[in-house]
Motif scaffolding. Structure first.
Motif, PDB file in Angstrom:
ATOM      1  N   GLU A  86     -10.872  14.169 -10.746  1.00 26.41           N
ATOM      2  CA  GLU A  86     -10.523  13.582 -12.043  1.00 26.41           C
ATOM      3  C   GLU A  86      -9.248  14.224 -12.604  1.00 26.41           C
ATOM      4  O   GLU A  86      -8.491  13.588 -13.335  1.00 26.41           O
ATOM      5  CB  GLU A  86     -11.688  13.790 -13.011  1.00 26.41           C
ATOM      6  N   THR A  87      -9.016  15.475 -12.232  1.00 24.58           N
ATOM      7  CA  THR A  87      -7.812  16.160 -12.729  1.00 24.58           C
ATOM      8  C   THR A  87      -6.574  15.762 -11.921  1.00 24.58           C
ATOM      9  O   THR A  87      -5.456  16.095 -12.305  1.00 24.58           O
ATOM     10  CB  THR A  87      -7.961  17.703 -12.627  1.00 24.58           C
ATOM     11  N   ARG A  88      -6.799  15.079 -10.780  1.00 23.17           N
ATOM     12  CA  ARG A  88      -5.678  14.716  -9.906  1.00 23.17           C
ATOM     13  C   ARG A  88      -5.277  13.263 -10.136  1.00 23.17           C
ATOM     14  O   ARG A  88      -5.634  12.374  -9.369  1.00 23.17           O
ATOM     15  CB  ARG A  88      -6.070  14.938  -8.442  1.00 23.17           C
ATOM     16  N   ARG A  89      -4.556  13.049 -11.205  1.00 21.08           N
ATOM     17  CA  ARG A  89      -4.142  11.684 -11.555  1.00 21.08           C
ATOM     18  C   ARG A  89      -3.193  11.100 -10.512  1.00 21.08           C
ATOM     19  O   ARG A  89      -2.940   9.905 -10.488  1.00 21.08           O
ATOM     20  CB  ARG A  89      -3.481  11.667 -12.940  1.00 21.08           C
ATOM     21  N   ASP A  90      -2.641  11.948  -9.657  1.00 22.13           N
ATOM     22  CA  ASP A  90      -1.703  11.470  -8.638  1.00 22.13           C
ATOM     23  C   ASP A  90      -2.418  10.862  -7.419  1.00 22.13           C
ATOM     24  O   ASP A  90      -1.770  10.313  -6.535  1.00 22.13           O
ATOM     25  CB  ASP A  90      -0.798  12.636  -8.186  1.00 22.13           C
ATOM     26  N   LEU A  91      -3.748  10.987  -7.347  1.00 20.38           N
ATOM     27  CA  LEU A  91      -4.505  10.422  -6.226  1.00 20.38           C
ATOM     28  C   LEU A  91      -5.359   9.273  -6.738  1.00 20.38           C
ATOM     29  O   LEU A  91      -5.844   9.326  -7.866  1.00 20.38           O
ATOM     30  CB  LEU A  91      -5.463  11.467  -5.627  1.00 20.38           C
ATOM     31  N   ARG A  92      -5.561   8.275  -5.912  1.00 19.06           N
ATOM     32  CA  ARG A  92      -6.464   7.193  -6.338  1.00 19.06           C
ATOM     33  C   ARG A  92      -7.827   7.366  -5.684  1.00 19.06           C
ATOM     34  O   ARG A  92      -7.941   7.323  -4.457  1.00 19.06           O
ATOM     35  CB  ARG A  92      -5.877   5.832  -5.970  1.00 19.06           C
ATOM     36  N   VAL A  93      -8.824   7.580  -6.506  1.00 23.16           N
ATOM     37  CA  VAL A  93     -10.192   7.675  -5.990  1.00 23.16           C
ATOM     38  C   VAL A  93     -10.740   6.254  -5.907  1.00 23.16           C
ATOM     39  O   VAL A  93     -10.760   5.529  -6.903  1.00 23.16           O
ATOM     40  CB  VAL A  93     -11.086   8.524  -6.931  1.00 23.16           C
ATOM     41  N   ILE A  94     -11.187   5.862  -4.723  1.00 25.43           N
ATOM     42  CA  ILE A  94     -11.739   4.518  -4.530  1.00 25.43           C
ATOM     43  C   ILE A  94     -13.211   4.538  -4.966  1.00 25.43           C
ATOM     44  O   ILE A  94     -13.949   5.452  -4.625  1.00 25.43           O
ATOM     45  CB  ILE A  94     -11.647   4.117  -3.036  1.00 25.43           C
ATOM     46  N   GLY A  95     -13.609   3.522  -5.723  1.00 29.78           N
ATOM     47  CA  GLY A  95     -15.026   3.408  -6.105  1.00 29.78           C
ATOM     48  C   GLY A  95     -15.352   4.205  -7.354  1.00 29.78           C
ATOM     49  O   GLY A  95     -14.447   4.641  -8.076  1.00 29.78           O
ATOM     50  N   PRO A  96     -16.656   4.403  -7.621  1.00 34.35           N
ATOM     51  CA  PRO A  96     -17.063   5.097  -8.846  1.00 34.35           C
ATOM     52  C   PRO A  96     -16.364   6.452  -8.979  1.00 34.35           C
ATOM     53  O   PRO A  96     -16.245   7.202  -8.010  1.00 34.35           O
ATOM     54  CB  PRO A  96     -18.568   5.267  -8.684  1.00 34.35           C
ATOM     55  N   GLN A  97     -15.943   6.750 -10.195  1.00 38.29           N
ATOM     56  CA  GLN A  97     -15.094   7.926 -10.421  1.00 38.29           C
ATOM     57  C   GLN A  97     -15.895   9.216 -10.622  1.00 38.29           C
ATOM     58  O   GLN A  97     -15.325  10.299 -10.615  1.00 38.29           O
ATOM     59  CB  GLN A  97     -14.193   7.679 -11.646  1.00 38.29           C
ATOM     60  N   THR A 149     -19.650   9.608  -0.436  1.00 38.40           N
ATOM     61  CA  THR A 149     -18.625   9.164   0.517  1.00 38.40           C
ATOM     62  C   THR A 149     -17.419   8.781  -0.329  1.00 38.40           C
ATOM     63  O   THR A 149     -17.433   7.757  -1.007  1.00 38.40           O
ATOM     64  CB  THR A 149     -19.124   7.935   1.313  1.00 38.40           C
ATOM     65  N   VAL A 150     -16.400   9.647  -0.313  1.00 38.20           N
ATOM     66  CA  VAL A 150     -15.307   9.496  -1.273  1.00 38.20           C
ATOM     67  C   VAL A 150     -14.008   9.240  -0.523  1.00 38.20           C
ATOM     68  O   VAL A 150     -13.563  10.065   0.275  1.00 38.20           O
ATOM     69  CB  VAL A 150     -15.164  10.783  -2.126  1.00 38.20           C
ATOM     70  N   ALA A 151     -13.413   8.075  -0.801  1.00 41.60           N
ATOM     71  CA  ALA A 151     -12.146   7.727  -0.149  1.00 41.60           C
ATOM     72  C   ALA A 151     -11.012   7.891  -1.158  1.00 41.60           C
ATOM     73  O   ALA A 151     -11.148   7.517  -2.330  1.00 41.60           O
ATOM     74  CB  ALA A 151     -12.200   6.289   0.363  1.00 41.60           C
ATOM     75  N   LEU A 152      -9.902   8.465  -0.673  1.00 44.68           N
ATOM     76  CA  LEU A 152      -8.744   8.707  -1.540  1.00 44.68           C
ATOM     77  C   LEU A 152      -7.526   8.012  -0.960  1.00 44.68           C
ATOM     78  O   LEU A 152      -7.215   8.188   0.222  1.00 44.68           O
ATOM     79  CB  LEU A 152      -8.435  10.207  -1.609  1.00 44.68           C
ATOM     80  N   ALA A 153      -6.843   7.240  -1.806  1.00 46.88           N
ATOM     81  CA  ALA A 153      -5.566   6.647  -1.377  1.00 46.88           C
ATOM     82  C   ALA A 153      -4.465   7.612  -1.796  1.00 46.88           C
ATOM     83  O   ALA A 153      -4.394   8.040  -2.950  1.00 46.88           O
ATOM     84  CB  ALA A 153      -5.379   5.284  -2.032  1.00 46.88           C
ATOM     85  N   LEU A 154      -3.627   7.976  -0.817  1.00 46.34           N
ATOM     86  CA  LEU A 154      -2.591   8.990  -1.046  1.00 46.34           C
ATOM     87  C   LEU A 154      -1.216   8.349  -0.945  1.00 46.34           C
ATOM     88  O   LEU A 154      -1.073   7.218  -0.501  1.00 46.34           O
ATOM     89  CB  LEU A 154      -2.694  10.095   0.015  1.00 46.34           C
ATOM     90  N   GLY A 155      -0.214   9.103  -1.279  1.00 50.86           N
ATOM     91  CA  GLY A 155       1.155   8.603  -1.137  1.00 50.86           C
ATOM     92  C   GLY A 155       1.726   8.878   0.238  1.00 50.86           C
ATOM     93  O   GLY A 155       2.943   8.949   0.409  1.00 50.86           O
ATOM     94  N   GLU A 156       0.883   9.043   1.233  1.00 56.14           N
ATOM     95  CA  GLU A 156       1.314   9.356   2.604  1.00 56.14           C
ATOM     96  C   GLU A 156       0.209   8.880   3.549  1.00 56.14           C
ATOM     97  O   GLU A 156      -0.913   8.590   3.100  1.00 56.14           O
ATOM     98  CB  GLU A 156       1.495  10.874   2.764  1.00 56.14           C
ATOM     99  N   PRO A 157       0.475   8.803   4.850  1.00 58.41           N
ATOM    100  CA  PRO A 157      -0.594   8.431   5.777  1.00 58.41           C
ATOM    101  C   PRO A 157      -1.747   9.447   5.697  1.00 58.41           C
ATOM    102  O   PRO A 157      -1.530  10.660   5.777  1.00 58.41           O
ATOM    103  CB  PRO A 157       0.087   8.461   7.149  1.00 58.41           C
ATOM    104  N   VAL A 172      -4.785  -1.203  -1.239  1.00 61.90           N
ATOM    105  CA  VAL A 172      -4.448   0.036  -0.526  1.00 61.90           C
ATOM    106  C   VAL A 172      -3.542  -0.316   0.663  1.00 61.90           C
ATOM    107  O   VAL A 172      -3.808  -1.290   1.378  1.00 61.90           O
ATOM    108  CB  VAL A 172      -5.731   0.740  -0.024  1.00 61.90           C
ATOM    109  N   ASP A 173      -2.507   0.470   0.854  1.00 63.43           N
ATOM    110  CA  ASP A 173      -1.583   0.277   1.975  1.00 63.43           C
ATOM    111  C   ASP A 173      -2.336   0.636   3.269  1.00 63.43           C
ATOM    112  O   ASP A 173      -2.697   1.801   3.481  1.00 63.43           O
ATOM    113  CB  ASP A 173      -0.380   1.220   1.741  1.00 63.43           C
ATOM    114  N   LEU A 174      -2.545  -0.381   4.112  1.00 65.22           N
ATOM    115  CA  LEU A 174      -3.348  -0.133   5.326  1.00 65.22           C
ATOM    116  C   LEU A 174      -2.618   0.778   6.307  1.00 65.22           C
ATOM    117  O   LEU A 174      -3.249   1.445   7.126  1.00 65.22           O
ATOM    118  CB  LEU A 174      -3.726  -1.450   6.002  1.00 65.22           C
TER     119      LEU A 174
END
Ligand SMILES: Cc1ncc(COP(=O)(O)O)c(C=O)c1O
Length: 410
Positions: A320-331, A340-348, A379-381
């Motif tokens: 929650e403190t990492r606004r630069d990452l996108r947490v997929i699903g319930p926060q 099972t927590v998926a994160l969309a990042l600005g890199e592969p 999300v960028d595949l």
């Protein structure tokens, strides 16, 4: 409520005593979990002592067949279904493929099926193909592109008298939200259709009471549930009798042989009894004796879910403190969130996972065959998501190490 004894739990998993895994914290459990000692012991015993054609008139063969029957009977009891409603196949993907062929032969022309864009491809692609070459109509129940949630209110307008089957996940392997299966199966039943629920991402967090869920078909993968590499599926007797036989013609009268033409490894079928041993061991260690199998499985599920929810809290609070990452699903952690927590990042994401590995963190990056939900959420595949998946043998210390590594590497 008793607290889960993780020291006891970890003693049940030989992987924690392997030199090569020493100091490694495992967070790719949704890809495939460690196997419990009860399963490993049975697997080895079968291969050593009983690796002959089962159900023959000699001792080794009788013992092998009896152990396969034991696996079916005990697992069915833990899952709240009848013995002949349980089927062992090579994987969930293979099971849905065979089922889709059966459904093709059962549905009248012009029938409709509902699929979601939250599912792993295993419970999506085989059904969608029926529209391409079977002349059936496919309707898509879509997720919210921001939250990834499946809203039952969006299912209601898709249901009508043409719909025969509704396929949806108990929990997506990237969204992590636990869908309200009893409410959804009730809607499906009221519309005169059957339900097919992918429980692969949920079953490792406590085997479900499938009878209570009301699912006509329920699927999960034993190799993500502390067992051997098999797909386990249940099909209600009523539906199984209607679906055309997919096995050898002379086996058509035996429900358990109708939907698994690639009869899987006998040793692994037998070793699935080890999953029941493990549930019973957890129950007996934490609770007083008593209760039938479904009751024991239910208490173990509550124990695991309570533990995992608390285990996940610091990770979600950190994210929650990492606004630069996108947490997929319930926060946030909670009863409707699987760990099972998926994160969309600005890199592969694979590159990030490789850096985490240097900290002794085992995690994965990619699309996890959940391209449809990730695409629907924008999300960028090419980058995919970093997936951190916990189960009840993970500890708070491991989660602390994970957070430290994330802080350092992301
Ligand atoms: C949610 C979900 N469903 C289905 C599958 C497919 O399972 P299997 O590998 O047994 O075919 C997976 C595998 O990752 C999954 O995560």
């Amino acid at each position: 409520m008793n607290a889960l004894d993780t020291a006891f739990v970890r003693r049940q998993f030989p992987a924690f005593r392997e030199n090569g895994l020493e100091g490694q914290a495992f967070f790719e459990n949704a890809g495939g979990s460690y196997a419990c000692r009860q399963v490993l012991w049975r697997l080895e015993r079968f291969y050593r002592e009983r690796k002959v054609q089962p159900y023959g008139p000699y001792a080794a063969s009788e013992a092998g067949g009896a152990e396969m029957d034991e696996a079916r009977a005990r697992l069915a009891a833990h899952l709240g279904v009848a013995r002949d409603e349980l089927h062992f196949g090579p994987s969930t993907s293979a099971n849905t493929y065979v089922l889709s062929q059966a459904v093709r032969g059962w549905m009248p022309p012009g029938s409709a099926l509902i699929v979601t864009n939250q599912d792993h491809e295993a419970n999506s692609g085989p059904w969608r193909r029926l529209a391409e070459d079977g002349g059936f109509e496919i309707r898509e129940w879509r997720i919210d592109p921001q939250s990834g949630a499946l809203d039952p209110a969006d299912l209601a307008p898709l249901l009508d008298e043409k719909v025969r089957l509704v396929c949806f996940p108990h929990c997506s392997n990237v969204v992590g939200e636990i869908n309200d299966v009893p409410a959804i199966t009730a809607m499906v039943r009221a519309a005169g259709a059957y339900s097919c629920v992918d429980g692969v991402s949920l079953a490792p967090h406590g085997l479900p009471d499938i009878g209570a869920l009301g699912a006509d078909i329920y699927l999960f993968s034993a190799y993500k549930t502390f067992g051997p590499h098999q797909g386990i599926m249940t099909i209600s007797q009523g539906l199984a009798a209607r679906l055309p036989n997919q096995g050898h013609w002379f086996n058509g009268d035996v429900l358990t042989r109708r939907f698994t033409p690639a009869g899987p490894d006998h040793a692994q079928v037998a070793a699935c009894a080890g999953l029941s041993d493990y549930i019973d061991a957890l129950y007996e260690h934490h609770f007083r004796a008593g209760r039938d199998a479904a009751g024991r499985s239910g208490r173990v599920r509550q124990l695991i879910r309570a533990y995992e929810t608390v285990l996940l809290e610091p990770l979600m609070a950190y994210l929650e403190t990492r606004r630069d990452l996108r947490v997929i699903g319930p926060q946030a952690a909670g009863p409707a969130r699987a760990p099972t927590v998926a994160l969309a990042l600005g890199e592969p994401a694979r590159a990030a996972a490789a850096r985490l590995a240097r900290h002794g963190i085992m995690a994965g990056g990619g699309d996890f065959y959940a391209r449809r939900p990730l695409q629907a959420m924008g999300v960028d595949l090419g980058r995919g998501v970093l997936r951190l998946s916990l189960v009840h043998y993970n500890t708070p210390e491991e989660v602390d190490r994970l957070i430290t590594a994330l802080d350092c590497e992301l």
